[in-house]
Design an enzyme around this catalytic site. Structure first.
Site, PDB file in Angstrom:
ATOM      1  N   CYS A 172     -54.080  38.800 -18.900  1.00 44.61           N
ATOM      2  CA  CYS A 172     -55.114  38.470 -18.950  1.00 44.61           C
ATOM      3  C   CYS A 172     -56.648  38.770 -19.034  1.00 44.61           C
ATOM      4  CB  CYS A 172     -54.941  37.259 -17.731  1.00 44.61           C
ATOM      5  SG  CYS A 172     -53.408  36.504 -16.980  1.00 44.61           S
TER       6      CYS A 172
ATOM      7  N   HIS B 211     -63.084  36.250 -12.302  1.00 44.11           N
ATOM      8  CA  HIS B 211     -62.267  36.286 -12.834  1.00 44.11           C
ATOM      9  C   HIS B 211     -61.299  35.044 -12.064  1.00 44.11           C
ATOM     10  CE1 HIS B 211     -57.992  36.839 -14.728  1.00 44.11           C
ATOM     11  NE2 HIS B 211     -57.757  36.652 -13.991  1.00 44.11           N
TER      12      HIS B 211
ATOM     13  N   HIS C 251     -56.391  28.743 -16.529  1.00 44.58           N
ATOM     14  CA  HIS C 251     -56.325  29.618 -16.608  1.00 44.58           C
ATOM     15  C   HIS C 251     -55.894  29.457 -18.502  1.00 44.58           C
ATOM     16  CE1 HIS C 251     -56.023  33.705 -16.742  1.00 44.58           C
ATOM     17  NE2 HIS C 251     -54.781  34.328 -15.646  1.00 44.58           N
TER      18      HIS C 251
END
Lengths: 358, 388
Positions: free
Chosen positions: B150, B283, B317
């Site tokens: 990620c 994040h 995400h």
């Protein structure tokens, strides 16, 4: 940038002694595995033996890891140990770069098995987390307590070259004191199937790096090779990786990374430096998209030992000068050359560490 | 050497372009949908990209289609042609899904008969993001795809920064992309990190993440090169930091030491103290662990008054695209002087000692931070700047 330590896991075993032995011994017949859809129903391969991947000390934190990760962790750990710097390095300034062409695909397919067998809602979280490309880098970092930057990079032909460039920038920028950089690729059953159908297999089990064939033959391989890179030359160092591509003077050996994975290898003929002896060890390591790392290991070892190992398969239809094990003149440089499917070429130059500095 | 952002392109559920995305942010629009049977039999909320990307193209992955869309916008906004042959161009892009040969039909056929159609393999072998983009624009410089889970595309931007600073190229196409796929939906589902409702990053009652898809591309250029070709761009990447937790494959280190190292390294490279940061685009996945660890670290470095938001409430995400999309959103917020409400955030979590913005908020500083955390314990931080 200097190679301070090396670690390898190949079909011929683990560690520098296994590398030396393999280069000394030369070609050995590959295994043959059954693969559906190929003309013979069989495929020659160089696979890492399961016992090579047993180590209850190094792999204690990676005991649940797959083959891909185990190969990488062992090679990286060995490279650090081989450097002799493990106890002195600040681990918060130790970087890790893992290069791979295909990643842990066997675990990806194992995860797909879970979906097909048990349904989408009942898959294994462990298989999923290990199927992510950077699982190996994570295990390396955990095993070696490396807390610097950690990257996994992929490219179908030049992943290792790009990793080397990146390590150079990290050291040049002062981001790290040392970088463990290496490559890993595995040969799972599905990849064997794909190789068997998309590529010509070497019927006699011999990869021919100097044939420059328009229909080259391969023997798929797998393994991992890691290097501990430092800015400064160290006592146990092997070689220096040079910046840029200008041909240095002095005794040079060119290693051709022609392994049969390109669809056409005729272009290698244009990469050969006039008068420079050539060699190629793909017949030892097998055909690998990330094979350059293994050739860099062979070249670095030869520079350190001041020794030339014979090309394991010497079919030489173009009459090239081959590296001669009896040539005792100084070996100053090794040039590793690889070409992709489109004919693009990447080179890595290694240089001998001057006497008195190592 | 100042490294400018001379072009940006974004595509996500929040919008198909920079303008559309900012309009959506301003309106607080959350384009959330549900998984469709074509993607996954599991029913979860997702942030899918609507529009021309709905047509499957067997010759090109959806990720690559998304990426090319963002690339075209980025090149156009940088006033660059689509063919960059002759320039010293590097390509560094991040992804997760597109790096794997995970075609279900291919594998099911292989399992059933021992034979499999090879077309998916051919498509896969043409689909390495960086290689595909390099071919498309004629780039001949360094070229690599970052597969750091990620944080992939945040790291890709950091790598590009290093390439230019070390003279390896003059211009870098940096960013990343990822698509909604059955594989991560199964995988994240197995890890029990999905929310059954629209995600609520940093909220006390957050239940987990929603997956999204998209792509973000930044054109990075050394200031001297950019000015030579007449670019008036002024936003820049000021610093990049990265560090590994060396702790766990999927969970963040509880004390957040790796993230803190990455942030402090990015500030040091930017040459600024922590108070210079005007806001943090975090994040903020909306998982219990991520937001708690990240928020605690942000408070430790910047103090509890730092303005924090997560744009994942608008995009979901997006995995390998997240770092680049969020870097672009951060740069745009600095340029325009406002950050959107952190969508989904309502109730402060007393365990997270930072101020998360509930509404569109003016910002006036010169620097902002975008953070990325990832599987494998990766942490990346990008400091983005604008001129005085």
């Amino acid at each position: 940038m200097n190679i301070a330590g090396m670690g390898l896991v190949t079909a011929r075993g683990r560690g520098i002694p296994a590398l030396e032995k393999a280069l000394e011994q030369g070609w050995v017949p590959p295994l043959e595995v059954e693969v559906k859809g190929t003309p013979s129903g069989r495929l020659p391969v160089y696979a890492v033996a399961p016992e090579t991947l047993i180590d209850k000390t190094v792999l204690v934190k990676a005991r649940r890891a797959d083959r891909f990760t185990r190969m990488a962790v062992l090679a990286a750990s060995d490279a650090l140990a081989d450097s002799g710097l493990g106890d002195t390095l600040d681990k918060s300034r130790l970087g890790v770069i893992v290069a791979t062409a295909l990643g842990p695909h066997a675990t990806t397919f194992s995860f797909l098995d879970g979906i097909l067998d048990f349904g989408d809602a009942a898959v294994s979280p462990t298989a999923f987390s290990h199927s992510v490309h950077n699982a190996a880098a994570s295990y390396i970092a955990m095993t070696l307590e490396a807390r610097g930057p950690t990257l996994t990079v992929t490219h179908f032909h030049f992943a290792f070259h790009q990793a080397i460039l990146l390590a150079q920038t990290w050291l040049a920028d002062g981001r790290c004191d040392a970088v463990l950089v290496g490559s890993v690729d595995e040969l799972g059953a599905v990849l064997q199937h794909v190789c068997g159908r998309m590529l010509a297999a070497a019927a006699d089990g011999r990869i021919k790096p100097f044939a420059f064939s328009s229909a080259p033959e391969s023997v798929p391989g797998e393994g991992s090779a890691f290097f501990l890179m430092t800015r400064a030359v160290t006592g146990s160092g092997y070689a220096t990786i040079l910046h840029g591509g200008a041909a240095p003077a002095g005794g040079t050996l060119q290693i051709l990374d022609a392994c049969g994975f390109a669809k056409d290898e005729t272009g290698y003929g244009t990469t050969v430096r006039p008068g420079v002896p050539v060699t190629g060890y793909a017949p030892v390591f097998g055909s690998l998209l990330s094979g350059t790392a293994f050739h860099v290991a062979a070249g670095a070892l030869m520079l350190k030992q001041q020794k030339r190992y014979a090309a394991p398969v010497q079919d030489n239809p173009h009459g090239l000068p081959l590296g001669d094990p009896n040539d005792l003149t100084p070996l100053d440089h090794v040039l590793c050359t690889r070409m992709d499917w489109g004919g693009r070429v990447q080179e890595l130059w290694l240089a001998r560490i001057p006497v008195g500095r190592a | 050497m100042k490294i400018l952002i001379t072009g940006m392109g974004v595509v996500s559920a929040a919008g198909l372009s920079v303008v559309e995305t900012l309009d959506g942010f301003a309106a607080g629009r959350r384009n959330i949908s549900r998984t469709t049977p074509e993607i996954s039999p599991l029913d979860y909320p997702v942030f899918a990209v609507a529009g021309p990307f709905c047509r499957p193209d067997p010759s090109r992955s959806r990720t690559l289609q998304l990426l090319f869309h963002a690339l075209d916008e980025a090149l156009s906004s940088a006033r660059l042609p689509s063919d960059l042959t002759g320039l010293r161009v590097g390509v560094c892009l991040g992804t997760t899904v597109a790096s794997q040969l995970n075609d279900m039909e291919f594998y099911a056929a292989y399992r059933k008969t021992g034979m499999a159609p090879l077309e998916p393999v051919e498509t896969f072998l043409k689909g390495n993001l960086a290689e595909a983009v390099a071919r498309r624009v004629g780039a001949e410089g360094p070229c690599v795809t970052i597969v750091n889970a990620c944080s992939s595309s945040a790291d890709a931007i950091g790598v590009g920064l290093g390439w230019i600073r070390n003279g390896m190229c003059d211009l870098v196409i940096a960013g990343g992309g990822d698509e909604l796929s059955r594989i991560p939906i199964c995988g994240f589902g197995s890890l029990s990190v999905f929310s059954r409702e629209p995600c609520r990053p940093y909220d006390r009652d957050r239940q987990g993440l929603n997956l999204g898809e998209g792509a973000g591309v930044l054109i990075l250029e050394a200031e001297t090169t950019a000015r030579r070709r007449g670019s008036a761009a002024s936003l820049f990447i000021a610093g990049y930091g990265a560090a590994c937790d060396a702790h766990h494959l999927t969970a963040p280190r509880p004390d957040g030491a790796g993230l803190e190292t990455a942030i402090r390294e990015s500030l040091a490279q930017a040459g600024i103290p922590a108070p210079e940061i005007a806001f943090v685009n975090a994040h903020g996945t909306a998982t219990r662990d991520n937001d708690k660890v990240e928020g605690t670290v942000l408070a430790r470095v910047f103090g509890g008054d730092i303005k924090v938001l997560s744009t994942k409430g608008y995009t979901g995400h997006t995995l390998g695209a997240a770092g680049a999309l969020e870097a672009a959103f951060t740069a745009l917020a600095l340029r325009d002087g406002w950050i959107p409400a952190s969508a989904g955030y309502e109730t402060r979590d007393e365990e997270i000692p930072v101020g998360v913005v509930r509404e569109r908020t003016p910002v006036s500083g010169r620097f902002a931070l975008s953070t990325s955390l990832a599987f494998g314990g990766n942490n990346a931080a990008l400091v983005i700047g604008r001129p005085e």
